[in-house]
Design a protein around this motif. Sequence first.
Motif, PDB file in Angstrom:
ATOM      1  N   TYR A  84     -61.297   8.798   2.697  1.00  0.00           N
ATOM      2  CA  TYR A  84     -59.622   9.663   2.130  1.00  0.00           C
ATOM      3  C   TYR A  84     -59.962  11.486   2.632  1.00  0.00           C
ATOM      4  O   TYR A  84     -60.875  11.195   1.743  1.00  0.00           O
ATOM      5  CB  TYR A  84     -59.346   9.184   1.106  1.00  0.00           C
ATOM      6  N   ARG A  85     -59.521  11.982   3.624  1.00  0.00           N
ATOM      7  CA  ARG A  85     -60.081  13.777   2.833  1.00  0.00           C
ATOM      8  C   ARG A  85     -59.070  14.352   3.569  1.00  0.00           C
ATOM      9  O   ARG A  85     -58.462  14.345   4.497  1.00  0.00           O
ATOM     10  CB  ARG A  85     -61.460  13.592   3.512  1.00  0.00           C
ATOM     11  N   VAL A  86     -59.150  15.519   2.837  1.00  0.00           N
ATOM     12  CA  VAL A  86     -58.239  16.141   3.142  1.00  0.00           C
ATOM     13  C   VAL A  86     -59.064  17.689   4.175  1.00  0.00           C
ATOM     14  O   VAL A  86     -59.729  18.206   3.184  1.00  0.00           O
ATOM     15  CB  VAL A  86     -57.340  16.797   2.284  1.00  0.00           C
ATOM     16  N   THR A  87     -58.501  18.069   4.979  1.00  0.00           N
ATOM     17  CA  THR A  87     -59.095  19.394   5.185  1.00  0.00           C
ATOM     18  C   THR A  87     -58.179  19.818   6.152  1.00  0.00           C
ATOM     19  O   THR A  87     -57.078  19.744   7.071  1.00  0.00           O
ATOM     20  CB  THR A  87     -60.294  19.059   6.769  1.00  0.00           C
ATOM     21  N   PRO A  88     -59.178  22.331   6.121  1.00  0.00           N
ATOM     22  CA  PRO A  88     -57.938  22.561   6.305  1.00  0.00           C
ATOM     23  C   PRO A  88     -57.491  22.819   8.008  1.00  0.00           C
ATOM     24  O   PRO A  88     -58.885  22.235   8.738  1.00  0.00           O
ATOM     25  CB  PRO A  88     -58.336  24.548   6.308  1.00  0.00           C
ATOM     26  N   ARG A 101     -54.741  18.995   6.245  1.00  0.00           N
ATOM     27  CA  ARG A 101     -54.892  17.189   7.563  1.00  0.00           C
ATOM     28  C   ARG A 101     -55.215  16.321   6.360  1.00  0.00           C
ATOM     29  O   ARG A 101     -56.567  16.221   5.593  1.00  0.00           O
ATOM     30  CB  ARG A 101     -55.160  17.376   8.339  1.00  0.00           C
ATOM     31  N   LEU A 102     -54.504  15.112   5.836  1.00  0.00           N
ATOM     32  CA  LEU A 102     -55.142  13.860   5.600  1.00  0.00           C
ATOM     33  C   LEU A 102     -55.404  13.190   5.906  1.00  0.00           C
ATOM     34  O   LEU A 102     -54.564  12.751   7.173  1.00  0.00           O
ATOM     35  CB  LEU A 102     -54.330  13.481   4.733  1.00  0.00           C
ATOM     36  N   THR A 103     -57.041  12.233   6.047  1.00  0.00           N
ATOM     37  CA  THR A 103     -57.399  11.549   7.089  1.00  0.00           C
ATOM     38  C   THR A 103     -57.809  10.281   6.066  1.00  0.00           C
ATOM     39  O   THR A 103     -58.450  10.461   5.027  1.00  0.00           O
ATOM     40  CB  THR A 103     -58.546  12.172   8.384  1.00  0.00           C
ATOM     41  N   VAL A 104     -57.046   9.500   7.004  1.00  0.00           N
ATOM     42  CA  VAL A 104     -57.532   7.961   5.926  1.00  0.00           C
ATOM     43  C   VAL A 104     -58.104   7.097   6.956  1.00  0.00           C
ATOM     44  O   VAL A 104     -58.075   6.829   7.921  1.00  0.00           O
ATOM     45  CB  VAL A 104     -56.755   7.058   5.763  1.00  0.00           C
ATOM     46  N   THR A 105     -59.617   6.511   6.563  1.00  0.00           N
ATOM     47  CA  THR A 105     -60.245   5.791   7.766  1.00  0.00           C
ATOM     48  C   THR A 105     -60.229   4.253   6.638  1.00  0.00           C
ATOM     49  O   THR A 105     -61.233   4.551   5.373  1.00  0.00           O
ATOM     50  CB  THR A 105     -61.612   6.591   7.911  1.00  0.00           C
ATOM     51  N   ILE A 106     -60.167   3.414   7.887  1.00  0.00           N
ATOM     52  CA  ILE A 106     -60.993   1.811   7.550  1.00  0.00           C
ATOM     53  C   ILE A 106     -61.077   1.704   7.891  1.00  0.00           C
ATOM     54  O   ILE A 106     -60.956   1.034   9.092  1.00  0.00           O
ATOM     55  CB  ILE A 106     -58.716   1.460   6.921  1.00  0.00           C
ATOM     56  N   ASN A 107     -62.572   0.820   8.120  1.00  0.00           N
ATOM     57  CA  ASN A 107     -63.626  -0.205   8.499  1.00  0.00           C
ATOM     58  C   ASN A 107     -62.596  -1.790   8.198  1.00  0.00           C
ATOM     59  O   ASN A 107     -62.482  -2.152   7.267  1.00  0.00           O
ATOM     60  CB  ASN A 107     -63.839  -0.111   7.963  1.00  0.00           C
ATOM     61  N   VAL A 108     -62.206  -2.384   9.728  1.00  0.00           N
ATOM     62  CA  VAL A 108     -61.686  -3.537   9.965  1.00  0.00           C
ATOM     63  C   VAL A 108     -62.995  -4.493  10.176  1.00  0.00           C
ATOM     64  O   VAL A 108     -63.654  -5.057  11.214  1.00  0.00           O
ATOM     65  CB  VAL A 108     -60.720  -3.609  10.260  1.00  0.00           C
ATOM     66  N   ARG A 109     -63.029  -5.905   9.381  1.00  0.00           N
ATOM     67  CA  ARG A 109     -63.424  -6.825   9.605  1.00  0.00           C
ATOM     68  C   ARG A 109     -62.223  -7.708  10.318  1.00  0.00           C
ATOM     69  O   ARG A 109     -62.132  -8.009   9.647  1.00  0.00           O
ATOM     70  CB  ARG A 109     -65.236  -7.753   9.214  1.00  0.00           C
ATOM     71  N   PHE A 110     -62.694  -8.349  11.567  1.00  0.00           N
ATOM     72  CA  PHE A 110     -61.400  -9.329  11.512  1.00  0.00           C
ATOM     73  C   PHE A 110     -62.880 -10.708  12.638  1.00  0.00           C
ATOM     74  O   PHE A 110     -63.968 -10.753  13.178  1.00  0.00           O
ATOM     75  CB  PHE A 110     -61.334  -9.038  13.205  1.00  0.00           C
ATOM     76  N   GLU A 111     -62.187 -11.814  11.672  1.00  0.00           N
ATOM     77  CA  GLU A 111     -62.931 -13.423  12.302  1.00  0.00           C
ATOM     78  C   GLU A 111     -62.095 -13.812  12.774  1.00  0.00           C
ATOM     79  O   GLU A 111     -61.367 -14.259  12.192  1.00  0.00           O
ATOM     80  CB  GLU A 111     -63.477 -13.783  11.087  1.00  0.00           C
ATOM     81  N   ASN A 112     -61.403 -14.892  14.211  1.00  0.00           N
ATOM     82  CA  ASN A 112     -61.152 -15.645  14.704  1.00  0.00           C
ATOM     83  C   ASN A 112     -61.461 -16.362  14.935  1.00  0.00           C
ATOM     84  O   ASN A 112     -62.862 -17.258  15.869  1.00  0.00           O
ATOM     85  CB  ASN A 112     -60.677 -15.187  16.262  1.00  0.00           C
ATOM     86  N   ARG A 113     -61.551 -17.605  13.754  1.00  0.00           N
ATOM     87  CA  ARG A 113     -62.182 -18.634  13.999  1.00  0.00           C
ATOM     88  C   ARG A 113     -62.156 -19.610  14.645  1.00  0.00           C
ATOM     89  O   ARG A 113     -62.666 -20.768  15.361  1.00  0.00           O
ATOM     90  CB  ARG A 113     -62.032 -19.651  12.594  1.00  0.00           C
ATOM     91  N   ALA A 131     -48.182  21.299   5.387  1.00  0.00           N
ATOM     92  CA  ALA A 131     -48.570  21.981   4.947  1.00  0.00           C
ATOM     93  C   ALA A 131     -49.145  23.197   3.779  1.00  0.00           C
ATOM     94  O   ALA A 131     -49.318  22.315   2.838  1.00  0.00           O
ATOM     95  CB  ALA A 131     -46.812  23.503   4.897  1.00  0.00           C
ATOM     96  N   ALA A 132     -50.376  24.382   4.032  1.00  0.00           N
ATOM     97  CA  ALA A 132     -51.109  23.980   3.432  1.00  0.00           C
ATOM     98  C   ALA A 132     -50.640  24.817   2.011  1.00  0.00           C
ATOM     99  O   ALA A 132     -51.354  24.714   0.553  1.00  0.00           O
ATOM    100  CB  ALA A 132     -52.308  25.356   3.579  1.00  0.00           C
ATOM    101  N   ASN A 133     -49.483  24.985   2.229  1.00  0.00           N
ATOM    102  CA  ASN A 133     -48.756  25.935   0.480  1.00  0.00           C
ATOM    103  C   ASN A 133     -48.519  24.472  -0.573  1.00  0.00           C
ATOM    104  O   ASN A 133     -47.755  24.802  -1.159  1.00  0.00           O
ATOM    105  CB  ASN A 133     -47.659  27.153   0.445  1.00  0.00           C
TER     106      ASN A 133
END
Length: 164
Positions: A84-88, A101-113, A131-133
């Motif tokens: 979760y980060r904000v970068t110019p 820019r707000l960027t969100v990253t999610i690590n996902v584990r998927f299991e199909n039994r 907007a930066a302001n």
Amino acid sequence: MKKIILSLIIIATFIGCGAYGFSGVNTNADSIQIDFFPNQAQLVEPVLTQRFTNDLQDLYTRQTNLTLTNSKADLHLSGEITGYRVTPMSGTADQTAAQNRLTVTINVRFENRLNEKDDFEKNFSFYADFAANAQLVGGVLETALDEIIERITQDIFNATVAKW
């Protein structure tokens, strides 16, 4: 005669679709378990974990016939919020940011039994610019999270049951 031919075409179309639904889902699974996604990012937005988990669960219950369970489901999603980060993003003539820019990253584990070859662990990420302001609170934050969560949950859905 035209009605009979039209009826046969419609019936053949639905039969040909097999296990597919209108959302493009093709799965033999009956149930899904979606665990709570804790926030393990360096910068923590308190509402993100609950909101992301609820939106992901809602997507699967709205667009599939899968039953949401707490354990021993045919499909299992787990993971954590890792970024979760904000970068110019763009500068102005006086060397200040014009957009962030707000960027969100999610690590996902998927299991199909039912089919272990579908299992994966993968990062999903998306961003929203503002907007930066503007302060990343209230409506600005709400709008950014709406856009980000909608895209990430749809990407996860496509990777797991829609096979897109």
